[in-house]
Design a protein around this motif. Sequence first.
Motif, PDB file in Angstrom:
ATOM      1  N   UNK A 137      38.703  51.339  22.107  1.00 39.44           N
ATOM      2  CA  UNK A 137      37.493  51.946  22.693  1.00 39.44           C
ATOM      3  C   UNK A 137      37.788  53.273  23.379  1.00 39.44           C
ATOM      4  N   UNK A 138      39.053  53.518  23.751  1.00 39.27           N
ATOM      5  CA  UNK A 138      39.405  54.821  24.320  1.00 39.27           C
ATOM      6  C   UNK A 138      39.195  55.937  23.303  1.00 39.27           C
ATOM      7  N   UNK A 139      39.255  55.590  22.016  1.00 38.26           N
ATOM      8  CA  UNK A 139      39.103  56.568  20.942  1.00 38.26           C
ATOM      9  C   UNK A 139      37.713  56.522  20.328  1.00 38.26           C
ATOM     10  N   UNK A 140      36.802  55.752  20.940  1.00 41.87           N
ATOM     11  CA  UNK A 140      35.466  55.627  20.377  1.00 41.87           C
ATOM     12  C   UNK A 140      35.391  54.656  19.227  1.00 41.87           C
ATOM     13  N   UNK A 142      36.412  50.405  17.685  1.00 38.57           N
ATOM     14  CA  UNK A 142      36.447  48.993  18.095  1.00 38.57           C
ATOM     15  C   UNK A 142      37.523  48.271  17.291  1.00 38.57           C
ATOM     16  N   UNK A 143      38.132  47.217  17.846  1.00 41.53           N
ATOM     17  CA  UNK A 143      39.189  46.482  17.139  1.00 41.53           C
ATOM     18  C   UNK A 143      38.605  45.469  16.150  1.00 41.53           C
ATOM     19  N   UNK A 144      37.852  45.965  15.181  1.00 38.81           N
ATOM     20  CA  UNK A 144      37.033  45.086  14.339  1.00 38.81           C
ATOM     21  C   UNK A 144      37.853  44.225  13.382  1.00 38.81           C
ATOM     22  N   UNK A 163      39.058  43.913  25.138  1.00 40.84           N
ATOM     23  CA  UNK A 163      38.381  44.745  24.141  1.00 40.84           C
ATOM     24  C   UNK A 163      37.596  45.862  24.827  1.00 40.84           C
ATOM     25  N   UNK A 164      36.993  45.543  25.963  1.00 41.77           N
ATOM     26  CA  UNK A 164      36.085  46.487  26.619  1.00 41.77           C
ATOM     27  C   UNK A 164      36.782  47.462  27.551  1.00 41.77           C
TER      28      UNK A 164
END
Length: 261
Positions: A137-140, A142-144, A163-164
């Motif tokens: 999330x730091x890079x915009x 998600x760890x999908x 995750x958040x």
Amino acid sequence: MHYETLNIDIAERLATVTLDRPDLRNAFNEQTIAELTAAFTALGQVESIGAIVLAANGTAFCAGADLNWMKKMAGYSHDENRADAMQLANMLRAIYLCPKPVVAKVQGDCYAGGMGLVAACDIAVAVEDAHFCLSEVKLGLIPATIAPYVIKAMGENAARRYFLTAERFNAREALRIGFVHEVATAAALDGQVDIIAKALMANSPNAVREAKTLVRDIAGQSVTDALVADTAQRIANIRASSEGREGVRSFLEKRKPSWLA
């Protein structure tokens, strides 16, 4: 197959797959993904192999995605991004569904997609000074693609936090939330992984394979009539199998079973 980003070693029924890009902190690109997929698919079919260790060379276990690969992805179309993501998803599934038990030996920091690699393994042992981070999330992002495995490993509650927040956490926290099974000193890491691998290889290969499938299939299910019937059928099948019969006979006869002879 020749591997450029991995080292493969097989000795005494134990296969070791080692990430070998230490200068890049073992960050993976499309080649590493393809090679890991091929390696675990092939090793899973080798009858003589009893267990697989996933390890890494260098100071980091895996830093996630390679920067050059990420630069390429930045210019991809939606369809190209989806196809690229599917390659990563298929790699993780190849590890998760590998018929052999897989032990992750985490000798250094493990970030982003690297956490997916660990979570897809059956057992994880981490060095005490390793750190973990789901930094997407730091890079915009998600760890999908890693989410199915990471959430299974650490649980929904911990996943919601990490995750958040993208917080970095240590090996003791990874142990507390269940992401890793054990934490060891650097001096003891190899020995602890070896103990686990030997324990795995002492057991019936067929039973280990079926037990791995059992956990995967049963976890999270409600105890219904269908589930009860399914589990009864599984034990009936394994009792009637050649290794099941041999295991019981060897126990009653106080001798080693044939897979240890």
